[in-house]
Every structure is written in C-alpha cells, then in structure tokens.
Design an enzyme around this catalytic site. Structure first.
Site, PDB file in Angstrom:
ATOM      1  N   TYR A  14       1.765  10.781  37.506  1.00  0.00           N
ATOM      2  CA  TYR A  14       1.009   9.532  37.317  1.00  0.00           C
ATOM      3  C   TYR A  14      -0.376   9.606  37.965  1.00  0.00           C
ATOM      4  O   TYR A  14      -1.385   9.275  37.343  1.00  0.00           O
ATOM      5  CB  TYR A  14       1.778   8.352  37.916  1.00  0.00           C
ATOM      6  CG  TYR A  14       3.028   8.011  37.161  1.00  0.00           C
ATOM      7  CD1 TYR A  14       2.997   7.170  36.054  1.00  0.00           C
ATOM      8  CD2 TYR A  14       4.267   8.507  37.562  1.00  0.00           C
ATOM      9  CE1 TYR A  14       4.153   6.847  35.359  1.00  0.00           C
ATOM     10  CE2 TYR A  14       5.430   8.195  36.865  1.00  0.00           C
ATOM     11  CZ  TYR A  14       5.361   7.366  35.763  1.00  0.00           C
ATOM     12  OH  TYR A  14       6.502   7.054  35.069  1.00  0.00           O
ATOM     13  N   GLU A 170      19.126   2.011  38.448  1.00  0.00           N
ATOM     14  CA  GLU A 170      18.799   2.106  37.023  1.00  0.00           C
ATOM     15  C   GLU A 170      19.679   3.142  36.323  1.00  0.00           C
ATOM     16  O   GLU A 170      20.134   2.933  35.198  1.00  0.00           O
ATOM     17  CB  GLU A 170      17.309   2.439  36.835  1.00  0.00           C
ATOM     18  CG  GLU A 170      16.412   1.281  37.266  1.00  0.00           C
ATOM     19  CD  GLU A 170      14.971   1.428  36.794  1.00  0.00           C
ATOM     20  OE1 GLU A 170      14.409   0.422  36.337  1.00  0.00           O
ATOM     21  OE2 GLU A 170      14.419   2.549  36.887  1.00  0.00           O
ATOM     22  N   ALA A 313       5.365   4.702  40.893  1.00  0.00           N
ATOM     23  CA  ALA A 313       4.456   5.020  39.786  1.00  0.00           C
ATOM     24  C   ALA A 313       3.234   4.105  39.836  1.00  0.00           C
ATOM     25  O   ALA A 313       2.101   4.543  39.613  1.00  0.00           O
ATOM     26  CB  ALA A 313       5.186   4.852  38.459  1.00  0.00           C
ATOM     27  N   GLN A 314       3.464   2.827  40.151  1.00  0.00           N
ATOM     28  CA  GLN A 314       2.388   1.845  40.150  1.00  0.00           C
ATOM     29  C   GLN A 314       1.288   2.214  41.156  1.00  0.00           C
ATOM     30  O   GLN A 314       0.100   2.189  40.837  1.00  0.00           O
ATOM     31  CB  GLN A 314       2.968   0.457  40.487  1.00  0.00           C
ATOM     32  CG  GLN A 314       1.953  -0.648  40.410  1.00  0.00           C
ATOM     33  CD  GLN A 314       2.523  -2.024  40.775  1.00  0.00           C
ATOM     34  OE1 GLN A 314       1.834  -3.018  40.669  1.00  0.00           O
ATOM     35  NE2 GLN A 314       3.755  -2.084  41.215  1.00  0.00           N
ATOM     36  N   LYS A 373      10.325  -5.298  31.510  1.00  0.00           N
ATOM     37  CA  LYS A 373      10.394  -3.863  31.803  1.00  0.00           C
ATOM     38  C   LYS A 373       9.828  -3.077  30.609  1.00  0.00           C
ATOM     39  O   LYS A 373       9.053  -2.131  30.777  1.00  0.00           O
ATOM     40  CB  LYS A 373      11.855  -3.473  32.071  1.00  0.00           C
ATOM     41  CG  LYS A 373      12.103  -1.997  32.253  1.00  0.00           C
ATOM     42  CD  LYS A 373      11.895  -1.551  33.671  1.00  0.00           C
ATOM     43  CE  LYS A 373      12.236  -0.080  33.850  1.00  0.00           C
ATOM     44  NZ  LYS A 373      11.759   0.465  35.097  1.00  0.00           N
TER      45      LYS A 373
END
Length: 396
Positions: A14, A170, A313-314, A373
């Site tokens: 990323y 998840e 990731a953000q 999402k």
C-alpha cells in the site's frame, strides 16, 4: 554524470504503490529517475486475503498487475528480491544486481510476529501473501479429503486460529461460511468440524468498541466458532497447540494472525528498530538518514497519547501520499509537509453480509457495515487504478 536524482522504492504494498503513483502524477518528465522494486510483478490487496485463504473467493481478485498501474515512461519497475540495504553507501543489493539511490523509500511490508512462541514459525500458516493464502485454502480442502480416508482423525477437522485481531476475525467469518459447503462437498457431518479462536488479550478485536466486539463474537459464535479469549498459546506442535492453561487442542490446521513486526532487512541495515519497525520523524524520514523514508509496516509512528499507530492499510496509503509530496518537495527545495494520520474509520467483515465498524465516528453493524466494507474496497481500487480497475475487480 546524470544530475537527475534517483528515487528507489522498495516494495509495492500500500505505502510503496501510493508513493509511486503520486510521484508519477506530480513529477515532470526527467525531473527524477524513479525505480519501484518488488519481488512479484503484482500488487496484492492485503485486506482482501482472508477470503481466498478461506476459499470464498479467487486469489486473482486480490491482486493487480503492477504494469496496469504504473506509467513505464515515468517509473522503472524491477522484479527482484531485496537482499540488503546499505544506507551509508546509498545502495540496495538485489538478488540479481545493485541499485544506487539519492532517495530511498522502504515499504517492504511486515512479517508475522510470533512473540517467541515455540513452534509457531515451523507449524503455523500465515495470511500474508497470495502464495500463503493459496496454501491455506488447499490445505483446508485436503484435511476434509484426508478425514474421509481416516474418519477417526477428528483433528483433521479442527481449525485453530491464533489471534482475534482484524485478520483473525475476518478469516474466521469466511471460514465459518465455507465449512458447510465443504461438508456437503465431502459428505462430512458439520457437527464434527471445530473452529477455535484463541486470543491472549482479554477481549476479541482488542482496542475496538466493546458493543461492536460483543456483536461480532455473537455473530461468529452463532456460526459455530468457539472463542478462547484471555488465553495464550504456549506452544505450537505438528499435532496441535498447547495453551497456557495446560490444555492441548489437537488440530491439523493452525493459522496464526497474532501480530505483525517489521521487515528484518531494516534491522540488518542498521536502522534503530523496535521489532523491525523504525521510528520516523514527522516527515516519515529515519533519524539517521534524511534521504531515507519509511512507510507502512516498517515505520513506527506515535499518536498524541504516545501509543504507536497499528500498521494498517489506511495509514500506509496516507503515508505513501505524504512521502511522495515530501520527495517532490526535497527535489525542488521546497518545505516538507508533516504527516498527520486522518483516521476515517475501520470495518471488519464477519463473513457474507455481516460486518462491524466505525466510520466517521459512527458505529455500524450487520448488512450496512458489510456494504460500507465493499465501498471502502472499491474506493481503494479507484485510487490506484481508476474506474477501469473498479469495473474489473469491483465484485470484492
């Protein structure tokens, strides 16, 4: 001798990809030579890997060819593995050559943090790459096939997931969705299958809103998941795990999602690192070298309370954008911009049509959270590859 500055970006995760794409946009032709190094010729979407790992989606949907993202007239792509970083000499040693740089961006991604638990490295699998999730998927299907040959081996149908952070939760959601289909495919009684989630912290999804944690645990418990919270794994063996309580869980499958550390190459290069993560200044540079920037899992940044930001990731994406700005500013002798993390929220999926999250300060759960999402995933595809990529991969 060329006076054009050379920028080398290590890793197309990323942080690395966003740095490269922003440089591609901001730099003029011949203003700098930019080289992106990655061991695969694709970028993979880490936040999507839990689905192909469980077998609920095709691994192809989690990867994008780098050639589809970059402008080869502005960025050189080198498919190779980094062997050593030599910051004093301003060189990077690859398995098949050497690159010199004026500015270096390290975005090499993290490695599984095993916290010294014996046997984890050898006997547990990790959701870390396209290849590792392919292995997990094949392995799970193989256990069902083996059970049909040796029906006394219940351990073949016991799946232990270590860690109840975002990745663990998840993955469990997807695996719980997949199990009924596998039972049907292999004529196995669903009552024989066990999914056990083990977390050392006193709660699942540590640091997350307690109301949403309770909801997530309830949804997954209803899907047949057993939680052992506040319990540490003491040892991982070929035949299962031993817990700190003394209990042994026989299991042919252990998937470890219990933490990320930085890349060992960073420590070996002599940067001051904590668990492979290097403390960076407000401009994302290392303390020792002003020409070395670090983004993503290998960077260590602290929030206003003095706690390190978790590697997400953000944050890596926002670092990539900021890093590119500061590289352009450095080349043009302009002021650099401090990195400020803008937390837009997080959403954890719990399988098909279910999720929990906090987006722009609002708590979300159920179907609407699952919809958010999907939107977040599509937004990322749009950022890196425009509407064309959204249309190609938009069924995420």
């Amino acid at each position: 001798m060329s006076t054009v500055p050379r920028i080398v970006i290590l890793g197309a995760g990323y942080g690395g990809v966003l740095t490269a794409l922003r440089l591609q946009k901001e730099l003029n032709y011949n203003e700098a030579n930019v080289t992106l190094v990655n061991k695969h010729d694709y970028h993979y979407i880490t936040t999507h890997l839990h689905m192909p790992a469980a077998g609920t989606d095709d691994p192809e949907n989690a990867r994008v060819n780098i050639s589809k993202l970059i402008d080869e007239f502005k960025i050189d792509f080198v498919k190779s593995t980094v062997v050593q970083i030599k910051p004093v000499e301003k060189k990077v040693i690859l398995e098949d050559g050497t690159l010199s740089y004026d500015y270096l961006v390290i975005g090499l991604g993290g490695e599984a943090e095993t916290f010294g638990i014996p046997g984890l490295q050898q006997h547990a699998m990790n959701i870390r790459s396209i290849n590792s999730v392919r292995l997990i998927r094949e392995h799970i299907e193989y256990q069902f096939a083996k059970f049909k040959r040796e029906p006394e081996r219940r351990d073949y149908l016991t799946f232990v997931i270590g860690g109840a952070g975002f990745t663990g939760i998840e993955f469990i959601g997807e695996l719980a969705d997949r199990i009924p289909k596998l039972c049907k495919q292999f004529d196995v009684d669903p009552g024989l299958v066990k999914i056990v989630n083990i977390e050392a912290a006193p709660t699942a999804l540590p640091g997350f809103d307690p109301e949403l944690v309770d909801y997530a645990v309830q949804v997954l418990t209803n899907k047949g998941v057993t939680f052992k919270i506040g319990t540490a794994i003491k040892e991982c063996k070929p035949e299962g795990v031993v817990l700190a309580t003394g209990e042994t869980i026989p299991a042919a499958t252990v998937v470890w999602t219990g933490g990320i550390r930085g890349n060992r190459l960073v420590e070996q290069a002599g940067f001051e690192a904590m668990r492979g993560r290097v403390k960076v200044d407000p401009y994302l540079r290392t303390a020792q070298y002003e020409n070395v920037f670090i983004v993503g899992d290998c960077s260590l940044l602290f929030n206003d309370e003095g706690k390190p930001f978790p590697p997400t990731a953000q944050i890596a994406m926002q670092q990539g954008v900021n890093c590119a700005f500061n590289l352009v500013a450095s080349i043009r002798n302009q002021p650099l911009r401090e990195f400020k993390f803008d937390n837009k929220g997080v959403v954890a999926s719990l399988g098909k049509g279910e999720a929990v999250g906090i987006v722009f300060g609002k708590k979300l759960k159920g179907g609407f959270a699952a919809f958010m999402k999907k939107l977040i995933d599509m937004r990322y595809l749009y950022i890196i590859g425009g509407i064309g990529l959204v249309l190609r991969k938009g069924k995420l």
